[in-house]
Design a protein around this motif. Structure first.
Motif, PDB file in Angstrom:
ATOM      1  N   PHE A  89      -9.455 -27.836 -61.429  1.00  0.00           N
ATOM      2  CA  PHE A  89      -8.027 -28.133 -61.334  1.00  0.00           C
ATOM      3  C   PHE A  89      -7.793 -28.914 -60.057  1.00  0.00           C
ATOM      4  N   LEU A  90      -7.296 -30.144 -60.191  1.00  0.00           N
ATOM      5  CA  LEU A  90      -7.032 -31.019 -59.057  1.00  0.00           C
ATOM      6  C   LEU A  90      -5.569 -30.942 -58.649  1.00  0.00           C
ATOM      7  N   ILE A  91      -5.330 -30.982 -57.334  1.00  0.00           N
ATOM      8  CA  ILE A  91      -3.964 -31.036 -56.817  1.00  0.00           C
ATOM      9  C   ILE A  91      -3.900 -32.121 -55.747  1.00  0.00           C
ATOM     10  N   PRO A  92      -2.693 -32.602 -55.420  1.00  0.00           N
ATOM     11  CA  PRO A  92      -2.568 -33.603 -54.365  1.00  0.00           C
ATOM     12  C   PRO A  92      -3.244 -33.149 -53.081  1.00  0.00           C
ATOM     13  N   GLY A  93      -3.995 -34.052 -52.480  1.00  0.00           N
ATOM     14  CA  GLY A  93      -4.747 -33.726 -51.276  1.00  0.00           C
ATOM     15  C   GLY A  93      -6.207 -33.456 -51.532  1.00  0.00           C
ATOM     16  N   ASP A  94      -6.576 -33.136 -52.773  1.00  0.00           N
ATOM     17  CA  ASP A  94      -7.987 -32.952 -53.110  1.00  0.00           C
ATOM     18  C   ASP A  94      -8.729 -34.285 -53.024  1.00  0.00           C
ATOM     19  N   GLU A  95     -10.024 -34.206 -52.827  1.00  0.00           N
ATOM     20  CA  GLU A  95     -10.841 -35.410 -52.692  1.00  0.00           C
ATOM     21  C   GLU A  95     -10.677 -36.345 -53.884  1.00  0.00           C
ATOM     22  N   HIS A  96     -10.644 -35.801 -55.089  1.00  0.00           N
ATOM     23  CA  HIS A  96     -10.626 -36.634 -56.286  1.00  0.00           C
ATOM     24  C   HIS A  96      -9.233 -36.771 -56.905  1.00  0.00           C
ATOM     25  N   TRP A  97      -8.194 -36.325 -56.204  1.00  0.00           N
ATOM     26  CA  TRP A  97      -6.847 -36.488 -56.747  1.00  0.00           C
ATOM     27  C   TRP A  97      -6.529 -37.976 -56.864  1.00  0.00           C
ATOM     28  N   PRO A  98      -6.108 -38.462 -58.047  1.00  0.00           N
ATOM     29  CA  PRO A  98      -5.769 -39.883 -58.200  1.00  0.00           C
ATOM     30  C   PRO A  98      -4.403 -40.187 -57.586  1.00  0.00           C
ATOM     31  N   GLU A  99      -4.400 -40.829 -56.451  1.00  0.00           N
ATOM     32  CA  GLU A  99      -3.149 -41.070 -55.729  1.00  0.00           C
ATOM     33  C   GLU A  99      -2.191 -41.965 -56.517  1.00  0.00           C
ATOM     34  N   ALA A 100      -2.719 -42.692 -57.498  1.00  0.00           N
ATOM     35  CA  ALA A 100      -1.847 -43.532 -58.329  1.00  0.00           C
ATOM     36  C   ALA A 100      -0.770 -42.701 -59.020  1.00  0.00           C
ATOM     37  N   LEU A 101      -1.046 -41.418 -59.269  1.00  0.00           N
ATOM     38  CA  LEU A 101      -0.054 -40.573 -59.937  1.00  0.00           C
ATOM     39  C   LEU A 101       1.156 -40.305 -59.057  1.00  0.00           C
ATOM     40  N   ASP A 102       0.980 -40.441 -57.750  1.00  0.00           N
ATOM     41  CA  ASP A 102       2.085 -40.174 -56.839  1.00  0.00           C
ATOM     42  C   ASP A 102       3.205 -41.191 -56.987  1.00  0.00           C
ATOM     43  N   ALA A 103       2.912 -42.330 -57.637  1.00  0.00           N
ATOM     44  CA  ALA A 103       3.948 -43.344 -57.860  1.00  0.00           C
ATOM     45  C   ALA A 103       4.899 -42.947 -58.975  1.00  0.00           C
ATOM     46  N   LEU A 104       4.526 -41.959 -59.772  1.00  0.00           N
ATOM     47  CA  LEU A 104       5.384 -41.523 -60.869  1.00  0.00           C
ATOM     48  C   LEU A 104       6.572 -40.725 -60.337  1.00  0.00           C
ATOM     49  N   PRO A 105       7.761 -40.942 -60.860  1.00  0.00           N
ATOM     50  CA  PRO A 105       8.907 -40.147 -60.418  1.00  0.00           C
ATOM     51  C   PRO A 105       8.791 -38.687 -60.834  1.00  0.00           C
ATOM     52  N   ILE A 235       0.922 -40.510 -67.492  1.00  0.00           N
ATOM     53  CA  ILE A 235      -0.304 -40.324 -66.711  1.00  0.00           C
ATOM     54  C   ILE A 235      -1.321 -41.387 -67.098  1.00  0.00           C
ATOM     55  N   LEU A 236      -1.452 -41.601 -68.389  1.00  0.00           N
ATOM     56  CA  LEU A 236      -2.368 -42.620 -68.895  1.00  0.00           C
ATOM     57  C   LEU A 236      -2.028 -43.979 -68.277  1.00  0.00           C
ATOM     58  N   ALA A 237      -0.742 -44.327 -68.271  1.00  0.00           N
ATOM     59  CA  ALA A 237      -0.310 -45.616 -67.731  1.00  0.00           C
ATOM     60  C   ALA A 237      -0.531 -45.706 -66.228  1.00  0.00           C
ATOM     61  N   ALA A 238      -0.320 -44.607 -65.504  1.00  0.00           N
ATOM     62  CA  ALA A 238      -0.459 -44.632 -64.050  1.00  0.00           C
ATOM     63  C   ALA A 238      -1.907 -44.782 -63.604  1.00  0.00           C
ATOM     64  N   LEU A 239      -2.837 -44.262 -64.387  1.00  0.00           N
ATOM     65  CA  LEU A 239      -4.249 -44.317 -64.008  1.00  0.00           C
ATOM     66  C   LEU A 239      -4.844 -45.703 -64.185  1.00  0.00           C
ATOM     67  N   ALA A 240      -4.189 -46.571 -64.946  1.00  0.00           N
ATOM     68  CA  ALA A 240      -4.738 -47.881 -65.287  1.00  0.00           C
ATOM     69  C   ALA A 240      -3.907 -49.008 -64.679  1.00  0.00           C
ATOM     70  N   GLY A 241      -4.576 -50.015 -64.151  1.00  0.00           N
ATOM     71  CA  GLY A 241      -3.870 -51.160 -63.603  1.00  0.00           C
ATOM     72  C   GLY A 241      -3.206 -52.002 -64.667  1.00  0.00           C
ATOM     73  N   VAL A 242      -3.744 -51.939 -65.893  1.00  0.00           N
ATOM     74  CA  VAL A 242      -3.157 -52.656 -67.014  1.00  0.00           C
ATOM     75  C   VAL A 242      -3.227 -51.775 -68.248  1.00  0.00           C
ATOM     76  N   THR A 243      -2.178 -51.742 -69.021  1.00  0.00           N
ATOM     77  CA  THR A 243      -2.144 -51.037 -70.300  1.00  0.00           C
ATOM     78  C   THR A 243      -2.172 -52.072 -71.406  1.00  0.00           C
ATOM     79  N   CYS A 244      -3.217 -52.018 -72.221  1.00  0.00           N
ATOM     80  CA  CYS A 244      -3.377 -52.970 -73.315  1.00  0.00           C
ATOM     81  C   CYS A 244      -3.136 -52.273 -74.651  1.00  0.00           C
ATOM     82  N   VAL A 245      -2.143 -52.745 -75.382  1.00  0.00           N
ATOM     83  CA  VAL A 245      -1.839 -52.215 -76.711  1.00  0.00           C
ATOM     84  C   VAL A 245      -2.519 -53.120 -77.735  1.00  0.00           C
ATOM     85  N   VAL A 246      -3.431 -52.537 -78.511  1.00  0.00           N
ATOM     86  CA  VAL A 246      -4.220 -53.331 -79.462  1.00  0.00           C
ATOM     87  C   VAL A 246      -3.490 -53.473 -80.792  1.00  0.00           C
TER      88      VAL A 246
END
Length: 307
Positions: A89-105, A235-246
């Motif tokens: 279980f990851l939380i903010p501040g953990d080594e592997h926490w994806p900081e990109a999620l912090d941009a989400l409101p 979350i899916l959108a925040a983790l990726a620099g680009v979202t491609c809809v096929v």
């Protein structure tokens, strides 16, 4: 001993829905553990800021209908369960926490995971979401698989939702193209990680756990629902620099993922299809209305990430 902040955030993945404004203000005001104890009615709770006594009363009714399921012992069981499954279980501040999620409101309070965490979660500049319809055509399946394979060959992580259709083909393509130097693919799912949903993708989920990660903001034993699917898309959108809809019909959940990406300033791309195919109507809408990039292959997507 598990620290109080981790216990509180794990409990919040059970008790708070992502868009609960009162809950978020409570956590911001009092920090996670005191807020958790207040939500359990174990500490006094008073109005603050714009949050009224009525807001708090309604919140208490929402948050803890069964407090015994949310006490510390129960949450520690959840944490032990995810460890038995080979995750954590990851939380903010953990080594592997994806900081990109912090941009989400409405950022997740924490992330449950299973799989290979050693390589971490890539920065969005090295990750692309590839998603689309569950009932995809053979054209969509081929494009998704080829695109994901090419991205993985370039060391770009493919993020998707483990659903049938485009998502599954994207994960499989990424696994086939993996170089072993970075996580080939990450699945973001809408339910607890103690079971695979949909069950028909169990073998695929096992392969992802071995070569990448499966993530969820939902605690173990939580069932996936339509609302949770929509919630996980951010979350899916925040983790990726680009979202491609096929491929996507006009009411596809994949379009919701694209809207989340646009909202946080990430890029959107879409694959064109036949004008006679309902499966591509959503993609054509993105290209017309949302300034989405038109892409046809992995090189197009990689170029967007490189800019």
């Amino acid at each position: 001993m598990t620290d109080e902040n981790r216990i509180a955030r794990a409990a919040m993945t059970r008790m708070f829905v992502p868009n609960d404004y009162v809950a978020r203000r409570l956590v911001e005001r009092h920090d996670p553990y005191p807020a958790y104890r207040m939500a359990l009615r174990a500490r006094p709770l008073f109005p603050f800021g714009t949050i009224t006594a009525e807001d708090l009363s309604d919140g208490l009714d929402r948050w803890a209908p069964s407090p015994r399921d949310l006490d510390t012992d129960k949450i520690e069981e959840d944490l032990a369960t995810i460890e038995r499954l080979g995750g954590g279980f990851l939380i903010p501040g953990d080594e592997h926490w994806p900081e990109a999620l912090d941009a989400l409101p409405n950022a997740p309070y924490g992330l449950w995971y299973v799989g290979n965490i050693a390589q971490g979660i890539p920065d969005p500049s090295r990750a692309a979401a590839v998603t689309g319809s569950r009932d995809c055509t053979s054209y969509g399946a081929a494009v998704a698989g080829d695109m994901a394979h090419g991205l993985a060959q370039e060391g770009i992580c493919v993020v998707s939702g483990l659903a049938y259709g485009i998502d599954a083909h994207a994960h499989r393509g990424a696994l086939a193209g993996s170089t072993g130097e970075a996580p080939a693919t990450i699945a973001v799912v809408a339910g607890g990680l103690d079971r695979v949903y949909p069950s028909g993708n169990a073998d695929l989920a096992a392969a992802i756990r071995a070569n990448g990660l499966i993530l969820s903001e939902q605690a173990p034993v939580t069932a996936p629902t339509r609302t949770r699917v929509i919630d996980r898309n951010r979350i899916l959108a925040a983790l990726a620099g680009v979202t491609c809809v096929v491929e996507a019909r006009t009411r596809s959940a994949a379009l919701n993922t694209a809207r989340h990406a646009e909202h946080i300033g990430h890029q959107i791309a879409a694959v064109p299809g036949s004008v006679h195919s309902g499966h591509s109507e959503g993609c054509h809408h993105l290209l017309r209305a949302n300034n989405a990039f038109l892409v046809t292959n992995a090189a197009d997507v990689a170029e967007i990430l490189a800019d």
